[in-house]
Motif scaffolding. Sequence first.
Motif, mmCIF file in Angstrom:
data_model
loop_
_atom_site.group_PDB
_atom_site.id
_atom_site.type_symbol
_atom_site.label_atom_id
_atom_site.label_comp_id
_atom_site.label_asym_id
_atom_site.label_seq_id
_atom_site.Cartn_x
_atom_site.Cartn_y
_atom_site.Cartn_z
ATOM 1 N N ILE A 133 -5.612 29.279 -31.986
ATOM 2 C CA ILE A 133 -5.981 28.190 -31.043
ATOM 3 C C ILE A 133 -4.868 27.618 -30.494
ATOM 4 C CG2 ILE A 133 -6.760 25.674 -31.445
ATOM 5 C CD1 ILE A 133 -8.370 26.592 -33.836
ATOM 6 N N VAL A 134 -3.669 27.592 -31.063
ATOM 7 C CA VAL A 134 -2.426 27.078 -30.662
ATOM 8 C C VAL A 134 -2.107 27.807 -29.127
ATOM 9 C CG1 VAL A 134 0.099 26.468 -30.779
ATOM 10 C CG2 VAL A 134 -1.471 25.875 -32.460
ATOM 11 N N ALA A 135 -2.056 28.961 -29.427
ATOM 12 C CA ALA A 135 -1.675 29.954 -28.312
ATOM 13 C C ALA A 135 -2.488 29.662 -27.055
ATOM 14 C CB ALA A 135 -1.721 31.394 -28.656
ATOM 15 N N LEU A 153 -4.544 26.792 -26.336
ATOM 16 C CA LEU A 153 -4.015 25.517 -25.765
ATOM 17 C C LEU A 153 -2.958 25.303 -25.070
ATOM 18 C CD1 LEU A 153 -5.446 23.446 -28.664
ATOM 19 C CD2 LEU A 153 -6.824 24.063 -26.654
ATOM 20 N N GLU A 154 -1.887 26.080 -25.373
ATOM 21 C CA GLU A 154 -0.425 26.081 -24.986
ATOM 22 C C GLU A 154 -0.674 26.829 -23.444
ATOM 23 O OE1 GLU A 154 2.224 27.956 -27.690
ATOM 24 O OE2 GLU A 154 2.851 26.096 -28.391
ATOM 25 N N LYS A 155 -1.488 27.829 -23.393
ATOM 26 C CA LYS A 155 -1.892 28.500 -22.184
ATOM 27 C C LYS A 155 -2.524 27.591 -21.238
ATOM 28 C CE LYS A 155 -0.424 32.191 -21.819
ATOM 29 N NZ LYS A 155 0.925 32.619 -21.229
ATOM 30 N N LYS A 156 -3.333 27.111 -21.772
ATOM 31 C CA LYS A 156 -4.268 26.021 -20.999
ATOM 32 C C LYS A 156 -3.389 25.218 -20.401
ATOM 33 C CE LYS A 156 -9.099 25.857 -22.952
ATOM 34 N NZ LYS A 156 -10.060 24.948 -23.470
ATOM 35 N N GLU A 203 -5.363 34.860 -16.059
ATOM 36 C CA GLU A 203 -5.906 36.059 -16.756
ATOM 37 C C GLU A 203 -5.420 36.334 -18.040
ATOM 38 O OE1 GLU A 203 -7.775 39.581 -17.381
ATOM 39 O OE2 GLU A 203 -7.885 38.320 -15.498
ATOM 40 N N GLU A 204 -4.056 35.840 -18.346
ATOM 41 C CA GLU A 204 -3.589 35.662 -19.847
ATOM 42 C C GLU A 204 -4.452 34.840 -20.560
ATOM 43 O OE1 GLU A 204 0.444 34.593 -19.906
ATOM 44 O OE2 GLU A 204 0.990 36.303 -18.267
ATOM 45 N N ALA A 216 -10.470 22.347 -27.300
ATOM 46 C CA ALA A 216 -9.728 21.011 -26.675
ATOM 47 C C ALA A 216 -9.179 21.743 -25.678
ATOM 48 C CB ALA A 216 -8.885 20.284 -27.769
ATOM 49 N N SER A 217 -8.745 20.771 -24.646
ATOM 50 C CA SER A 217 -7.999 21.324 -23.574
ATOM 51 C C SER A 217 -6.156 21.260 -23.820
ATOM 52 C CB SER A 217 -8.215 20.085 -22.594
ATOM 53 O OG SER A 217 -9.350 20.277 -21.961
ATOM 54 N N SER A 218 -5.977 20.451 -25.039
ATOM 55 C CA SER A 218 -4.615 20.490 -25.387
ATOM 56 C C SER A 218 -4.000 20.185 -26.624
ATOM 57 C CB SER A 218 -3.795 19.082 -24.283
ATOM 58 O OG SER A 218 -4.112 18.022 -24.795
ATOM 59 N N LEU A 219 -2.880 20.577 -26.798
ATOM 60 C CA LEU A 219 -2.351 20.167 -28.446
ATOM 61 C C LEU A 219 -2.334 18.771 -28.699
ATOM 62 C CD1 LEU A 219 0.302 22.900 -28.861
ATOM 63 C CD2 LEU A 219 -1.874 22.770 -30.037
#
Length: 132
Positions: A10-12, A14-17, A35-36, A77-80
């Motif tokens: 999940i963290v990965a 959200l960080e990419k978002k 793409e990632e 969610a959109s962010s951490l």
Amino acid sequence: MNANALNSAIVAILEKKQELNSLDYNDARYDDIEEELHDLEDDFNDEFGDMLEDVLEDVHAKIKSDADILLPTAYLASSLDGKELEEGDETEGVWVESDSFPGVEMRLVLVANPPRVLLVLADQERVLWTAE
């Protein structure tokens, strides 16, 4: 279920978002980062999808919602930092209707640290499930 692996995934995402949201569409890196993100989401659904769909079925049953259950990534969610939730951002999570709360607008949101599903009502959040 491995709550630590779920949280890391999940963290990965959200960080990419957040990384993608910080870029302008004209940025040369935008398509690669997008793409990632899609690859991370696909991997997440492959690894945790069945388990989280069971969780979401239970959550929908708790709130007496007959709304369709979507892919788990739709609930993310959109962010951490949860800033969007605090600001009442209406794009967070998935809108649901509930026989328990007729006429009340609410969303289900999957967040990290720890992994959990929140029921977000106008000015409050209720934890409906936490990974163990």
